[in-house]
Design an enzyme around this catalytic site. Sequence first.
Site, PDB file in Angstrom:
ATOM      1  N   GLU A 173       0.837  -1.219   0.000  1.00  0.00           N
ATOM      2  CA  GLU A 173       0.000   0.000   0.000  1.00  0.00           C
ATOM      3  C   GLU A 173       0.868   1.265   0.000  1.00  0.00           C
ATOM      4  OE1 GLU A 173      -3.731  -0.216   1.967  1.00  0.00           O
ATOM      5  OE2 GLU A 173      -3.709  -2.413   1.917  1.00  0.00           O
TER       6      GLU A 173
HETATM    7  C1  LIG Z   1       1.952  -9.708   0.114  1.00  0.00           C
HETATM    8  C2  LIG Z   1       1.620  -8.590  -0.809  1.00  0.00           C
HETATM    9  C3  LIG Z   1       0.301  -8.177  -0.945  1.00  0.00           C
HETATM   10  C4  LIG Z   1      -0.038  -7.155  -1.833  1.00  0.00           C
HETATM   11  N1  LIG Z   1      -1.361  -6.815  -2.023  1.00  0.00           N
HETATM   12  C5  LIG Z   1      -1.682  -5.947  -3.039  1.00  0.00           C
HETATM   13  C6  LIG Z   1      -3.064  -5.724  -3.388  1.00  0.00           C
HETATM   14  O1  LIG Z   1      -3.988  -6.252  -2.762  1.00  0.00           O
HETATM   15  N2  LIG Z   1      -3.323  -4.920  -4.441  1.00  0.00           N
HETATM   16  C7  LIG Z   1      -2.355  -4.311  -5.183  1.00  0.00           C
HETATM   17  O2  LIG Z   1      -2.666  -3.601  -6.133  1.00  0.00           O
HETATM   18  N3  LIG Z   1      -1.037  -4.486  -4.854  1.00  0.00           N
HETATM   19  C8  LIG Z   1      -0.688  -5.306  -3.813  1.00  0.00           C
HETATM   20  N4  LIG Z   1       0.643  -5.514  -3.501  1.00  0.00           N
HETATM   21  C9  LIG Z   1       1.680  -4.823  -4.251  1.00  0.00           C
HETATM   22  C10 LIG Z   1       2.441  -3.789  -3.436  1.00  0.00           C
HETATM   23  O3  LIG Z   1       1.628  -2.702  -3.136  1.00  0.00           O
HETATM   24  C11 LIG Z   1       3.717  -3.424  -4.224  1.00  0.00           C
HETATM   25  O4  LIG Z   1       4.575  -4.539  -4.142  1.00  0.00           O
HETATM   26  C12 LIG Z   1       4.383  -2.173  -3.707  1.00  0.00           C
HETATM   27  O5  LIG Z   1       3.607  -1.053  -3.976  1.00  0.00           O
HETATM   28  C13 LIG Z   1       5.782  -1.960  -4.301  1.00  0.00           C
HETATM   29  O6  LIG Z   1       5.783  -2.141  -5.678  1.00  0.00           O
HETATM   30  P1  LIG Z   1       6.905  -3.103  -6.330  1.00  0.00           P
HETATM   31  O7  LIG Z   1       6.849  -4.396  -5.587  1.00  0.00           O
HETATM   32  O8  LIG Z   1       6.709  -3.155  -7.787  1.00  0.00           O
HETATM   33  O9  LIG Z   1       8.274  -2.422  -5.974  1.00  0.00           O
HETATM   34  P2  LIG Z   1       9.046  -1.307  -6.840  1.00  0.00           P
HETATM   35  O10 LIG Z   1       8.113  -0.213  -7.220  1.00  0.00           O
HETATM   36  O11 LIG Z   1       9.809  -1.976  -7.924  1.00  0.00           O
HETATM   37  O12 LIG Z   1      10.070  -0.738  -5.770  1.00  0.00           O
HETATM   38  C14 LIG Z   1      11.318  -1.369  -5.456  1.00  0.00           C
HETATM   39  C15 LIG Z   1      12.065  -0.474  -4.472  1.00  0.00           C
HETATM   40  O13 LIG Z   1      12.354   0.795  -5.090  1.00  0.00           O
HETATM   41  C16 LIG Z   1      11.816   1.846  -4.300  1.00  0.00           C
HETATM   42  N5  LIG Z   1      11.373   2.924  -5.190  1.00  0.00           N
HETATM   43  C17 LIG Z   1      10.584   2.835  -6.286  1.00  0.00           C
HETATM   44  N6  LIG Z   1      10.392   4.030  -6.823  1.00  0.00           N
HETATM   45  C18 LIG Z   1      11.055   4.920  -6.053  1.00  0.00           C
HETATM   46  C19 LIG Z   1      11.232   6.343  -6.086  1.00  0.00           C
HETATM   47  N7  LIG Z   1      10.657   7.118  -7.027  1.00  0.00           N
HETATM   48  N8  LIG Z   1      12.008   6.911  -5.125  1.00  0.00           N
HETATM   49  C20 LIG Z   1      12.576   6.157  -4.158  1.00  0.00           C
HETATM   50  N9  LIG Z   1      12.446   4.819  -4.068  1.00  0.00           N
HETATM   51  C21 LIG Z   1      11.695   4.212  -5.014  1.00  0.00           C
HETATM   52  C22 LIG Z   1      10.684   1.239  -3.518  1.00  0.00           C
HETATM   53  O14 LIG Z   1      10.367   1.980  -2.358  1.00  0.00           O
HETATM   54  C23 LIG Z   1      11.255  -0.136  -3.209  1.00  0.00           C
HETATM   55  O15 LIG Z   1      12.098  -0.070  -2.099  1.00  0.00           O
HETATM   56  C24 LIG Z   1       0.991  -6.512  -2.573  1.00  0.00           C
HETATM   57  C25 LIG Z   1       2.338  -6.915  -2.419  1.00  0.00           C
HETATM   58  C26 LIG Z   1       2.638  -7.950  -1.565  1.00  0.00           C
HETATM   59  C27 LIG Z   1       4.081  -8.391  -1.465  1.00  0.00           C
END
Ligand SMILES: Cc1cc2nc3c(=O)[nH]c(=O)nc-3n(C[C@H](O)[C@H](O)[C@H](O)COP(=O)(O)OP(=O)(O)OC[C@H]3O[C@@H](n4cnc5c(N)ncnc54)[C@H](O)[C@@H]3O)c2cc1C
Length: 379
Positions: free
Chosen positions: A363
Site C-alpha cells: 500500500e
Molecule cells: C503480500 C503482498 C500483498 C499485496 N497486495 C496488493 C493488493 O492487494 N493490491 C495491489 O494492487 N497491490 C498489492 N501488492 C503490491 C504492493 O503494493 C507493491 O509490491 C508495492 O507497492 C511496491 O511495488 P513493487 O513491488 O513493484 O516495488 P518497486 O516499485 O519496484 O520498488 C522497489 C524499491 O524501489 C523503491 N522505489 C521505487 N520508486 C522509487 C522512487 N521514485 N524513489 C525512491 N524509491 C523508489 C521502492 O520503495 C522499493 O524499495 C501486494 C504486495 C505484496 C508483497
Amino acid sequence: MDFNMTEDQQMFVKLAKDFGEKRLLPTVSERDHKHEYDEAIVKEMLEMGLAGTYFPEAYGGAGADILSYIMTVEELAKYDAGVSITLSADVSLCANPIYEFGTDAQKEKYLKPLCEGTMLGAFALTEPNAGTDAAGQQTVAAKEGDHYVLNGSKIFITNGGAADVYIVFAMTDKSQGTKGISAFILEKGMEGFTFGKKEDKMGINTSQTMELVFQNVKVPAENLLGQEGKGFKIAMMTLDGGRIGVAAQALGIAEAALADAVEYSKQRAQFGRPICKFQTISFKLADMATKIEAARHLVYKAAMKKQEGKPYSVDAAMAKMFASDIAMEVTTEAVQIFGGYGYSEEYPVARHMRDAKITQIYEGTNEVQRMVVSGAVLR
Ligand SMILES: Cc1cc2nc3c(=O)[nH]c(=O)nc-3n(C[C@H](O)[C@H](O)[C@H](O)COP(=O)(O)OP(=O)(O)OC[C@H]3O[C@@H](n4cnc5c(N)ncnc54)[C@H](O)[C@@H]3O)c2cc1C
C-alpha cells in the site's frame, strides 16, 4: 493510550478479541507453516459483521465509526496478521471505494453484500511493471458499445482467487497518462477472468496473494467505478484509507511481539535470575512499549481525521510509515529477547518478525510515505 473508548469501539474490539482467542490463535502457527488461507475462518469473521463496521446501516453496515474498524484490524493482527489484512483489503480497498465513488446501483449490488459479509473484496492496481510507479498501467480497457473489454494482468493481489468482487484499474486512454486510467468492478466468474500464480510469501501466510489474468473480459459499462479517467485518483484516495488499515495491522503485530517478549523475559532465567532483571533487557522492553504508544497515537489520529472528513493523506502516510517501521524494530527486538528460541519457529516471535516486514512494503512502500510526508513538510 489514555483513551476513552466508545461503546461501539469496545464491542468491536471484544468481538475481534474473542474471535482471535478462540478461532485464530489455536491454529495460526500451523496455518502459517502450511501457508494456508482458511476460507471457513474468513467466512466466519465476515458473518460476524466485521466488514460492515463503519458503513451506514442502509448498506448493511453497523454505522459505527472508522476507529472501531481500525481497532478491529489492530486486535485481529495480534492473533493472526494474515487474517487482519484479509479484512483490511476487503473493507478499505474494496468496500470503501464503492461507498465513496459508486452509483446507487453499485452500492446495492456490491457494497451491501460486502458489508453483510456474504461477499469478499479485493483491489487490483499492481502489475509486473507498475508497482510504485502505478501510473505505468499496461492493463487496457476498450469501450465497445455497452461494455468494456479488459486485457492484461495484475500481480500480488491480496484476497486474489478468494474474493468475489475486484476493483480493477485499467488504461482507457493511453495518450492521457494518469488521466487515462479508469476503475472497474469485476466479479469472479466473468468470462476470461482467471487466476494465475499464487505467491509463496515470507509472512502473512494465512492470507492469499494471487495473480489475476484478464483475457477479453467483457465488463458492463455500468461497472465503471466513478468516471472514465478518474481511476488513478480513486486508487490514490483508496490507498490513503488503506494505509491506516496497514498501520493498524503493524501496530497489532508489534503489540503481540511485546506481550510475548514481556512474558518470556519473566520466565527465562540465566545467571540465576529472570532475564527481565537485566537492565539491557528491561530497557529494550521500555523502548518497545514507548514506540508502540507513539504509533498508536498516529494511527488513531489518522482514523479520527478520516472520520471527521478532514484531509488525512499525510496523517495516514505518517501512521503507516511509523507504525510499520516500529513493528519491524519491535519484532526484531522480541526475537533478540528470546535469544536462540526466538530464531526457532517453535515460538511466535519469528512469525511476528516475518509478518511485520510486509507492512513496510505494501500500500505504498515506506519510501513513498516519506515522499508524501516530505512533500507536505516542504510545501
Ligand atoms: C503480500 C503482498 C500483498 C499485496 N497486495 C496488493 C493488493 O492487494 N493490491 C495491489 O494492487 N497491490 C498489492 N501488492 C503490491 C504492493 O503494493 C507493491 O509490491 C508495492 O507497492 C511496491 O511495488 P513493487 O513491488 O513493484 O516495488 P518497486 O516499485 O519496484 O520498488 C522497489 C524499491 O524501489 C523503491 N522505489 C521505487 N520508486 C522509487 C522512487 N521514485 N524513489 C525512491 N524509491 C523508489 C521502492 O520503495 C522499493 O524499495 C501486494 C504486495 C505484496 C508483497
